[in-house]
Design an enzyme around this catalytic site. Structure first.
Site, mmCIF file in Angstrom:
data_model
loop_
_atom_site.group_PDB
_atom_site.id
_atom_site.type_symbol
_atom_site.label_atom_id
_atom_site.label_comp_id
_atom_site.label_asym_id
_atom_site.label_seq_id
_atom_site.Cartn_x
_atom_site.Cartn_y
_atom_site.Cartn_z
ATOM 1 N N GLU A 88 0.837 -1.205 0.000
ATOM 2 C CA GLU A 88 0.000 0.000 0.000
ATOM 3 C C GLU A 88 0.874 1.259 0.000
ATOM 4 O O GLU A 88 0.608 2.223 -0.733
ATOM 5 C CB GLU A 88 -0.911 -0.020 1.236
ATOM 6 C CG GLU A 88 -1.937 1.105 1.267
ATOM 7 C CD GLU A 88 -2.797 1.070 2.544
ATOM 8 O OE1 GLU A 88 -2.467 0.310 3.471
ATOM 9 O OE2 GLU A 88 -3.784 1.829 2.588
ATOM 10 N N CYS B 51 -2.396 -0.604 13.082
ATOM 11 C CA CYS B 51 -2.379 -1.849 13.862
ATOM 12 C C CYS B 51 -3.013 -1.707 15.234
ATOM 13 O O CYS B 51 -3.368 -2.694 15.857
ATOM 14 C CB CYS B 51 -0.944 -2.309 14.092
ATOM 15 S SG CYS B 51 -0.052 -2.565 12.585
ATOM 16 N N SER C 242 -3.762 3.650 6.849
ATOM 17 C CA SER C 242 -3.685 2.448 6.026
ATOM 18 C C SER C 242 -5.026 1.730 6.108
ATOM 19 O O SER C 242 -5.654 1.689 7.169
ATOM 20 C CB SER C 242 -2.582 1.541 6.555
ATOM 21 O OG SER C 242 -2.744 0.244 6.042
ATOM 22 N N LYS D 286 -8.248 -4.137 21.912
ATOM 23 C CA LYS D 286 -8.518 -5.250 20.990
ATOM 24 C C LYS D 286 -9.870 -5.894 21.279
ATOM 25 O O LYS D 286 -10.498 -6.461 20.401
ATOM 26 C CB LYS D 286 -7.413 -6.300 21.095
ATOM 27 C CG LYS D 286 -6.061 -5.834 20.582
ATOM 28 C CD LYS D 286 -5.947 -5.948 19.076
ATOM 29 C CE LYS D 286 -4.649 -5.337 18.588
ATOM 30 N NZ LYS D 286 -4.642 -5.128 17.139
ATOM 31 N N GLU E 23 -12.079 -3.796 19.410
ATOM 32 C CA GLU E 23 -11.864 -3.937 17.968
ATOM 33 C C GLU E 23 -12.576 -5.165 17.395
ATOM 34 O O GLU E 23 -13.196 -5.092 16.335
ATOM 35 C CB GLU E 23 -10.356 -4.049 17.676
ATOM 36 C CG GLU E 23 -10.027 -4.117 16.193
ATOM 37 C CD GLU E 23 -8.550 -4.409 15.930
ATOM 38 O OE1 GLU E 23 -7.950 -5.188 16.677
ATOM 39 O OE2 GLU E 23 -8.007 -3.847 14.972
ATOM 40 N N GLU F 154 -17.786 -4.050 11.326
ATOM 41 C CA GLU F 154 -17.249 -4.369 9.998
ATOM 42 C C GLU F 154 -16.236 -5.522 10.032
ATOM 43 O O GLU F 154 -15.742 -5.945 8.984
ATOM 44 C CB GLU F 154 -16.625 -3.123 9.359
ATOM 45 C CG GLU F 154 -15.410 -2.539 10.061
ATOM 46 C CD GLU F 154 -15.749 -1.570 11.196
ATOM 47 O OE1 GLU F 154 -16.900 -1.570 11.670
ATOM 48 O OE2 GLU F 154 -14.843 -0.834 11.624
ATOM 49 N N CYS G 205 2.948 -1.854 22.146
ATOM 50 C CA CYS G 205 2.198 -2.958 22.765
ATOM 51 C C CYS G 205 2.919 -3.557 23.964
ATOM 52 O O CYS G 205 2.295 -4.153 24.836
ATOM 53 C CB CYS G 205 1.951 -4.059 21.748
ATOM 54 S SG CYS G 205 1.336 -3.434 20.189
#
Lengths: 585, 171
Positions: free
Chosen positions: A283, A300, A320, A359, A362, A367, A504
């Site tokens: 990308e 991320c 991204s 997360k 997420e 979607e 992280c």
């Protein structure tokens, strides 16, 4: 820096002029007790535990805010101080919900250890607890006001470090509580689910949403095929929950423990980190070559994504379109793996172990279902996994090393360093450099993007391209970087952002350490270093060299950014409301 | 928020934007802006606090923290007649709690609330310096002293009649 000499408990010490008495005492190995103090983050003298006697001062002074001065004479251990501190502690305890045996922070609670340290046996102040509530509507974070001791460490992190500021001290006096505006749930305000408040909390007032029961049930269900993936940063922190030193690499033990818990397949998020590099690297190259929107910003970190969607929606097109490694893995498990293994994807229960509380949010984004199912069914933090291992009585430290299952278990050093700030950038550069030049790079370590400095910049010559990159960690730093980009002052091709300071490795779901431990150890550095060491030990250190990555493109995804890859591995973003108010425009 | 025209389009919100524009960027502008906003709206509901947060670029939680810290700020709209019953020491020993309880019962609201028709709001206040007249209450700026439960109730009844007359006159 100019230095001053003072006396603490009869011992002389010379320190820079900008030190506090607390910090100067630390130089003499005198640990003054603290509760609200958090190095570099919260130094406000709120709890009063760190009081000291200063010769000539009218009253006791809070050492965490008291600047040192030439000739100052300080006492940290007198009958008056001991009695005062005990009284303060008893007052705090008198309005604290002391259900220690059922508290998630039992044995890792700063208030509990302080009560033990001071030998508190009985609390003189008998009172009814303040009215309080539990907010468990957020998929990531649970707030229990009955445990809150009003230290304000969470507020400082949320405001000063993360630049979010959705919680604040409200009301006054005995009615003071820490909460979002209008007593709303964290889920109703612009919280980014990063969980840094949990890392800051000295007690059990903030914790992750416990999803272990869902996973236990899935494991016990004979009709479910339960698979698990583990994020890069889990393997260098999980050991801490079992008494190993910070930064111990326990990949093999972790895999063995997951098998013992009953997971049918143990996969590695590092595989999908490599996949992310293939997609995101492609990308980046496409955007540079075709005049697309730049800088390209990494995607991320789900806390970061929510931050940008809420606070910088005008920059959504810079993100991204790549899903995070967790979600890529989720989509690949229920398609590619399901086909290969001949398993009905509807029977797969997909769990991920993450250093992260965002997360959890997420995986529930609507979607995130490109496999035709919810791609990831449950997310557990490093702490929750440790709890499950303890519950079964596994002797973690003495486990034999296990290895990940194929085909989603192979990974490279590039993927391992995803777990620390600058890692995704470095991993991408390793691949992009070789793709663009068509030659094998001599040097694959990009030291300019490593380390814990808040914002890092680098210019890298790749063939004809002079690539300008920037890395920020902690959304407070990201805010500064985005403002620079918005104003045109910062001009980059590629930007990496991680929501948590340190990336992280020190995410909201990682093992929690006390303020005292954080005073002497920078966990961002120690755990980050462990990841770079793990990378250095691997033979394959570039994502495009991963044989299982080559195979998934040959057998299934066709090519990076192919229509199929786009359907499964990419996503879109939405502008989010900053305030819980309906507006006409 | 109700249906129809959005509150942020209202005349008052335009005035609020003006107030914010004038004070934005000045150090310590939050409290003066909140003060002006309360003068303008009578109270500080979510929509107003969100507009202040956005306008001054401070977190909404901070605006709310200030609004709940200072007793001068109120989140609830106040009534046409604001009743304050003094809870200072002198008034308290002379039975002002009983008066407060009675008025709450009569108006069917709790202390700190406003009646549904917007006519009365009821608050307890600290010493207002009229101890010689204890027990004391105020209705807007009018002070009533040497009260009994019965006389306080009667005074409020009269205000209620007055409010109803005003409403009828405007019909």
């Amino acid at each position: 820096m100019e230095k001053v000499t003072l006396t603490i408990d009869g011992r002389s010490v010379t320190v820079p002029k900008d030190y506090t008495v607390l910090k100067a005492a630390k130089q003499l190995n005198i640990n003054i007790p603290t509760l609200c103090y958090l190095r570099d983050i919260n130094q406000i003298g709120a709890c009063r535990m760190c009081l000291v006697e200063v010769k000539g001062a009218r009253s006791l002074q809070a050492s965490c805010t008291l600047p040192v001065a030439e000739g100052m004479e300080v006492k940290t251990n007198t009958p008056l101080l001991r009695q005062t501190r005990k009284t303060i502690l008893e007052l705090i305890l008198s309005d604290h919900n002391r259900e220690c045996t059922t508290c998630v922070r039992s044995k890792n609670c700063e208030l509990q250890s302080m009560a033990r340290q001071f030998g508190i046996k009985d609390i003189y102040f008998k009172t009814k607890l303040s009215p309080s509530k539990v907010d468990d509507l957020s998929p990531s974070i649970v707030r229990d006001q009955s445990k809150c001791i009003l230290c304000r460490r969470c507020i400082a992190v949320c405001h000063e470090v993360q630049g979010v500021g959705v919680i604040q001290a409200t009301n006054r006096g005995f009615h003071t509580t820490v909460e979002p505006a209008f007593g709303l749930s964290l889920n109703e305000v612009a919280c980014i689910n990063c969980g840094q408040c949990i890392q800051a909390c000295p007690v059990g007032a903030l914790k992750e949403k416990d999803d272990t029961e869902k996973v236990w049930q899935a494991l016990a269900d004979p009709d479910k095929h339960v698979v698990v993936q583990t994020a890069p940063a889990v393997r260098i922190a999980l050991g801490e929950e079992f008494g190993l030193p910070p930064g111990s690499l326990v990949t093999g033990k972790m895999v063995s423990a997951l098998r013992l818990l009953g997971f049918d397949r143990v996969f590695d998020t590092d595989f999908s980190a490599d996949l992310t590099i293939m997609e995101e690297g492609t990308e980046l190259i496409n955007r540079i070559q075709s005049g697309g929107k730049l800088p390209l910003i990494t995607s991320c970190s789900p806390g970061w994504i929510k931050f940008l969607e809420t606070y910088y929606p005008d920059m959504i097109d810079n993100l991204s379109t790549c899903k995070s490694p967790q979600q890529m893995m989720g989509a690949v498990i229920k398609t590619y793996y399901a086909q290969k293994a001949g398993v009905d994807p509807g029977q797969i229960y997909s769990v991920s172990i993450m250093p992260c509380t965002a997360k959890k949010y997420e995986c529930e984004r609507p979607e995130m279902n490109s496999s035709g199912y919810q791609d990831v069914d449950a997310v557990l933090t490093t702490r929750e996994l440790a709890q499950m291992i303890q519950q079964v009585g596994i002797d973690f430290v003495n486990l034999e090393d296990g290895t990940f299952d194929s085909p989603l278990g192979e990974s490279t050093g590039a993927a391992v360093i995803f777990g620390t700030t600058g890692g995704v950038m470095e991993a991408a550069l390793r691949t992009v450099a070789e793709v663009l030049t068509g030659q094998e790079a001599e040097n694959i370590e990009y030291h300019a993007v490593r380390g814990v400095e808040g914002i890092k910049e680098a210019s890298i010559q790749i063939g004809d391209l002079h690539l300008k990159a920037a890395v920020a960690h902690g959304t407070g730093n990201a805010r500064k970087l985005l403002d620079r980009i918005r104003s045109g002052e910062g001009d980059y091709h590629f930007v990496e952002v991680m929501a948590c300071p340190g990336g992280c490795a020190t995410g909201g779901g990682q093992p929690i350490h006390t303020a005292t431990e954080k005073m002497s150890t920078d966990f961002r550095k120690v755990r980050g270093q462990a990841l770079y060491e793990a990378d250095g030990q691997l033979k394959l250190r570039k994502s495009h060299d991963n044989p299982e990555i080559k195979k998934i493109y040959e057998d299934f995804l066709e090519a990076p950014n192919s229509p199929k890859a786009h359907k499964l591995l990419h996503t879109h973003y939405n502008k989010r409301d900053l305030y819980p108010v309906n507006k006409c425009n | 928020m109700g249906k129809g025209v959005c509150v942020c389009q209202s005349e008052k919100f335009k005035q609020l934007e003006q107030i914010i524009a004038e004070q934005k960027g000045q150090p310590g502008s939050l409290i003066p802006v909140m003060h002006d906003a309360q003068e303008l709206f009578g109270h500080l509901p979510l929509e107003v606090q969100a507009a202040i947060a956005e306008g001054l670029d401070v977190p909404l939680a901070d605006v709310y923290g200030v609004a709940t810290f200072y007793s001068k700020f109120t989140l609830q709209p106040k009534g046409k007649f604001q009743i304050n019953v003094c809870m200072g020491t002198a008034c308290y020993v002379k039975g002002s709690q009983l008066i407060l309880d009675k008025l709450a019962e009569m108006l069917q609201i709790s202390v700190g609330e406003t009646t549904a028709d917007g006519i009365f709001s009821l608050d307890a206040t600290r010493c207002i310096g009229a101890c010689g007249l204890a027990p004391v209450m105020t209705v807007n700026n009018q002070v009533y002293g040497q009260l009994t439960v019965e006389s306080a109730e009667k005074i409020i009844q009269e205000y209620l009649l007055r409010a109803r007359r005003d409403i009828n006159a405007n019909l």
